[in-house]
Design a protein around this motif. Structure first.
Motif, PDB file in Angstrom:
ATOM      1  N   GLU A 131       0.735  -1.181   0.160  1.00  0.00           N
ATOM      2  CA  GLU A 131      -0.162   0.088   0.194  1.00  0.00           C
ATOM      3  C   GLU A 131       0.889   1.255  -0.058  1.00  0.00           C
ATOM      4  O   GLU A 131       0.322   2.089   0.566  1.00  0.00           O
ATOM      5  CB  GLU A 131      -0.773   0.029   0.988  1.00  0.00           C
ATOM      6  N   HIS A 158      -8.455  -3.747  -0.407  1.00  0.00           N
ATOM      7  CA  HIS A 158      -7.336  -3.478   0.793  1.00  0.00           C
ATOM      8  C   HIS A 158      -6.387  -2.561   0.775  1.00  0.00           C
ATOM      9  O   HIS A 158      -6.039  -1.810   1.642  1.00  0.00           O
ATOM     10  CB  HIS A 158      -6.877  -5.096   0.987  1.00  0.00           C
ATOM     11  N   HIS A 166      -6.078   0.970   2.945  1.00  0.00           N
ATOM     12  CA  HIS A 166      -5.027   1.319   3.762  1.00  0.00           C
ATOM     13  C   HIS A 166      -4.653   2.798   3.845  1.00  0.00           C
ATOM     14  O   HIS A 166      -3.832   3.273   4.612  1.00  0.00           O
ATOM     15  CB  HIS A 166      -3.795   0.434   3.371  1.00  0.00           C
ATOM     16  N   GLU A 223      -3.729  -3.896   9.926  1.00  0.00           N
ATOM     17  CA  GLU A 223      -4.017  -5.147   8.994  1.00  0.00           C
ATOM     18  C   GLU A 223      -5.317  -5.854   9.344  1.00  0.00           C
ATOM     19  O   GLU A 223      -6.191  -6.002   8.610  1.00  0.00           O
ATOM     20  CB  GLU A 223      -2.789  -6.179   9.076  1.00  0.00           C
ATOM     21  N   TYR A 228      -3.629 -10.985  10.774  1.00  0.00           N
ATOM     22  CA  TYR A 228      -4.688 -10.257   9.585  1.00  0.00           C
ATOM     23  C   TYR A 228      -6.126 -10.755  10.030  1.00  0.00           C
ATOM     24  O   TYR A 228      -6.972 -10.128  10.096  1.00  0.00           O
ATOM     25  CB  TYR A 228      -4.231 -10.734   8.191  1.00  0.00           C
TER      26      TYR A 228
END
Ligand code: B3K
Ligand code: ZN
Length: 900
Positions: free
Chosen positions: A280, A313, A317, A336, A397
């Protein structure tokens, strides 16, 4: 342990351990830095102009300042323009460069050189094909320049890239391009400036012969953001789904969390050699090609979903991770766990929520539950590590996402949103902790969440045992729950958790019963959330008309194992009627699990079953019925049906038995598949006919669901030896118009002795000889074959010209798939699977310790295996550990495994 057993003692570790308890803020602030890169494949030079400012509140007189650095050749170093002298002003140490008399403030200029072509660990600056790119999280920036490489040190970066215009026509870095131009000698340059202070782990540069697919997004406040996906020219046509997913993600985050993108440009670069899924980096995400490129001929429905989820995802971030980042790496789940939760919610909104949730839970049970029960178990917020890369785990995660989901369950969607708003209000631009997140959730809602903190500090999967009692006289019903959590390394005793149990009550004929707890004025319809906080706690419901069937842990409201002695009739009622789709699926899985565990029980092992127990037959019949009549039953969802027909996985089953005999679990599961395929052959064939796609491929959830059910039917039929289905699988593997159907057929076919098996495999390889991602599938499909010669095939494939031991996707596709996805053969009693994996770990560790540490995991849970396998696995772990020059990544895992 006896004296003779002393070889089993934990090995004395010589590793340096980093501990949460030792946290100290940075001695210096480095508010701004200007970097210049003279990029070259073999020798890149990096100049860093760093503004140093001492933090007098932290600094202790006489302290030196360690700037992290690894594999850097120092060419020059000046402070305020004065050259520094080695020995007097600085010292090179294994971890970097120590400034011996650091100033109160000043400008430090360093010049280093690095060799990207030799960087096979793929961390820092490295070459992938003919491009150059970076990966800095967690500690890769120190392989680019000397730096205080820690997430709580935020700086503003200006980056000048200089390179050959012919070799590297595209030069990218974080933020906005503020200048570019040509230079003498065929060189050109670009200057990028990122106005947002960021930690070094979010730094990125990319240079190469890339083309962009461009689009735009207008934020709800009316700003225009340029969206660019950069790929090799040959791949540009495959970026449509990624771009669409990006736009959906941007809109969703505005709608659900009120979060807008902040820069004027958002770039994604697809890279073929990448250790994980994606990264990210601020404004410049770097992605594994696997999570960007798709078209119907080369990508499966699962790939399409994976792309949508990973694009989301990394985009999410930008707020949860980048704008608010982690104080230290122990807080990794702060970004996460939260971001996985956000991408799961997004996928649930874009697709079928129930199907997504079931998929998430299957994944958690298959990977995180075993991790939580094994020698590398650690809390969501670990308290020590040797190598932080080893903590990018399913626990951090996925269990981390479950922890975030529990806030959502306990506080409700609005309460959760209030907590998020307060979190950003308090912490935008800061590096914070999981406690700060919990405090925002608690304060925004005026609740005490101190007990909830144990989800971050205690490892292990809690077990909730439920008993109940119905009193016909008083019409009261009492649920009594006890919770416990098994010991995990370093944590022999656990305190009780706050566990949200979403639940409801059903009548014997499947109607929803209202629920009214003692002391409540009125009854509630639908799902309610009980808060289990004590070791033992009872909940009494009043005005319950009849002995109810409890539906517990709806939506999988907590990452626990819940046990209750349901009768077969109760499970059948729940599977047929529960208002919660997850609970319906779960009831069916419980039916299947019972049969599989009984069949695999070493005490009662007999010949493989040939017929189906009535409980399973009823379940399968009820699942198939809506799809086999004249028309499809109202509300019937093929994707959900496919999940109901998928038998519990071997890894999850292994978690439910005290001693694992992998071959028995595998045989039991196979026999049940075969029996289902035989008994329901007619219905399954009808489903295949009904759901054969004729129109153009649609990557929608609905169309994917039809393909999933059809291919599940095909798999069961092939398992049942149905010759029509085997012939169909062969045709479909050769000629299906999309990769989903083609690969599903090939997967079914490779288990068989079909005369055309090798010819079909060869043709598939030839059709996609130029497509690295499809070749990965080709390796995987062979590694997963149930045929007994699979390890020999896998070993032979290591020498195939399309295989590349340096490419993580290839290694995971072939070696990883065999050792994690082919449990029966990996655990072959002659130890051949273990020896194979150890060889691969040792070879891989020679150049990429990060990849090797991921590979070694299947050897870790040796203690759970039957005695014969225990010894074989341990011996291989021992052999790995004794390998000279082993990376600290692999050493940490292997030592933890051996200490179990
Ligand atoms: N944050 C990265 C993972 C980095 C892994 C470093 N070993 C991708 C992600 O979780 O989004
Ligand atoms: Zn992430």
């Amino acid at each position: 342990m006896t004296v003779a057993d002393s070889s089993a003692l934990p090995p004395a570790s010589t590793q340096t351990v980093t501990r949460l308890a030792d946290y100290r803020p940075p001695l210096y602030r480095l508010p701004s830095v200007s970097l210049t890169f003279w990029l070259d494949r073999q020798k890149t030079t990096v100049e860093a102009r760093i503004r140093l400012e001492r933090d007098e509140a932290v600094y202790r007189p006489g302290e030196s300042l360690l700037l992290h650095g690894g594999k850097l050749a120092l060419e020059s170093l000046t402070l305020e323009g004065e050259p520094l002298m080695e020995g007097r002003d600085y010292r090179l140490v294994p971890d970097g460069l120590e400034l011996l008399n650091p100033p109160v403030a000043g400008e430090l200029v360093s010049r280093v050189s690095i060799d990207p072509s030799a960087n096979l660990e793929l961390e820092g600056l490295y070459a992938s094909g003919d491009m150059l790119c970076t990966q800095c999280e967690a500690e890769g920036f120190r392989k680019i320049t000397y730096w205080l490489d820690r997430p709580d040190l935020l700086s503003v970066y200006t980056v000048k890239l200089i390179a050959s215009a012919a070799d590297y026509p595209v030069l990218l870095a974080n933020g906005n391009c503020i200048e570019h131009g040509t230079m003498p000698g065929g060189q050109h340059f670009a200057v990028w400036h990122d106005p947002f202070p960021k930690p070094a782990y979010l730094f990125a540069v990319v240079a190469g012969q890339l083309v962009k697919t461009a689009d735009r997004f207008t934020t709800r406040s009316g700003r225009t953001v340029d969206l660019e996906i950069w790929t090799r020219a040959a791949d540009a046509a495959k970026t449509g789904h990624a771009m669409m997913s990006l736009k959906h993600s941007m809109a969703w985050d505005e709608q659900v969390f009120g979060l807008e993108y902040d820069l004027d440009i958002y770039m994604i670069v697809a890279v073929g050699d990448f250790n994980m899924g994606a990264m990210e980096n601020k404004g410049l995400n770097v992605f594994n090609t696997k999570y960007v490129l798709a078209d119907p001929q080369t990508a499966t429905d699962l790939d399409y979903q994976g792309i949508e989820a990973v694009i989301a995802h990394e985009y999410f971030h930008n707020w949860t991770g980048n704008r608010v980042t982690c104080r230290d790496w122990f807080q990794l789940s702060l970004k996460e766990g939260l971001t996985v939760f956000r991408d799961q919610q997004f996928s649930a909104d874009m697709n079928s929520a129930a199907v997504q949730r079931i998929g998430n839970v299957r994944g958690l049970r298959a990977v995180q539950f075993p991790e939580d029960a094994g020698p590398t178990a650690h809390p969501v917020r670990p308290d020590s590590y040797v190598e932080i890369n080893n903590f990018y785990t399913a626990t951090v995660y996925n269990k981390g996402a479950e922890v975030v989901r529990m806030y959502h369950t306990l506080l409700g969607a609005d309460g959760f949103r209030r907590g998020m708003d307060l979190y950003f209000q308090r912490h935008d631009g800061q590096a914070v902790t999981c406690d700060d997140f919990r405090a925002a959730m608690a304060d925004a809602n005026g609740v005490d969440l101190s007990q909830f903190g144990r989800w971050y500090s205690q490892a292990g999967t809690p077990v909730v045992r439920v008993t109940d009692q119905y009193d016909t006289e008083t019409k009261t019903y009492t649920l009594t729950m006890t919770q416990s959590c098994p010991p995990t390394p370093g944590q022999p005793v656990k305190e009780p958790f706050l566990i949200p149990i979403a639940m409801g009550l059903l009548s014997a004929d499947g109607q929803t019963l209202p629920t009214q707890l003692t002391g409540e004025a009125t009854a509630q319809a639908g799902t309610r959330v009980l808060r289990l906080s004590d070791v033992r706690q009872s909940f009494t419901f009043v005005n319950v008309a009849e002995a109810p069937i409890p539906s517990l842990l709806r939506g999988f409201s907590a990452p626990v194992k819940l046990e209750r002695a349901w009768t077969d009739a109760e499970l059948a009622t729940l599977a047929a009627h529960d208002s919660d789709a997850f609970a319906r699926w779960e009831a069916g899985q419980t039916v299947l699990t019972r049969v599989l565990l009984a069949d695999a029980d070493p005490a009662s092992i007999g010949p493989a079953r040939t017929d189906l127990p009535e409980t399973v037959a009823n379940l399968v019949a009820a699942t198939l019925a809506p799809f086999t009549g004249e028309t499809v039953g109202a509300g019937a969802d093929p994707a959900f049906a496919a999940l109901c027909l998928a038998l519990p996985g071997e890894a999850y089953l292994a978690e439910l038995v005290p001693v694992v005999y992998p071959d028995r679990l595998h045989a039991a599961r196979n026999a049940l598949r075969t029996a289902i395929g035989r008994r329901y052959a007619d219905d399954l064939l009808k489903i295949i006919a009904r759901f054969t796609d004729t129109g153009p491929f649609q990557p929608t959830a609905e169309a994917a669901g039809r393909r999933a059910l059809r291919n599940t039917a095909l798999d069961l039929l092939v398992a049942g030896g149905n010759s029509a289905a085997i012939a169909l699988a062969a045709d479909q593997a050769k000629a299906a118009g999309n990769m989903t159907d083609r690969l599903a057929a090939l997967t079914a076919l490779v288990d068989t002795d079909h005369p055309e098996r090798s010819a079909i495999l060869e043709a598939f390889q030839a059709d996609f000889a130029e497509d690295a991602l499809v070749l990965d599938k080709w390796f995987t499909v062979q590694a997963l074959s149930r045929r007994a010669d699979t390890l020999a095939q896998v070993t032979a494939l290591l020498g195939h010209p399309a295989y590349d031991a340096k490419n993580p996707n290839k290694v995971r596709a072939l070696v990883g798939s065999f050792t994690t996805g082919n449990r029966a053969q990996f655990h072959a009693l002659d130890g051949s699977g273990y020896g194979f994996l150890a060889d691969q770990v040792i070879a891989t560790d020679g150049f990429n310790g990060k990849l090797a540490a991921r590979l070694v995991a299947p050897l870790a849970p040796w203690k759970k295996m039957d005695p014969a396998r225990q010894g074989l696995m341990r011996a291989e772990l021992d052999r790995i550990r004794k390998t000279p020059g082993l990376s600290k990544d692999v050493t940490e895992i292997v030592e933890k495994a051996l200490a179990a």
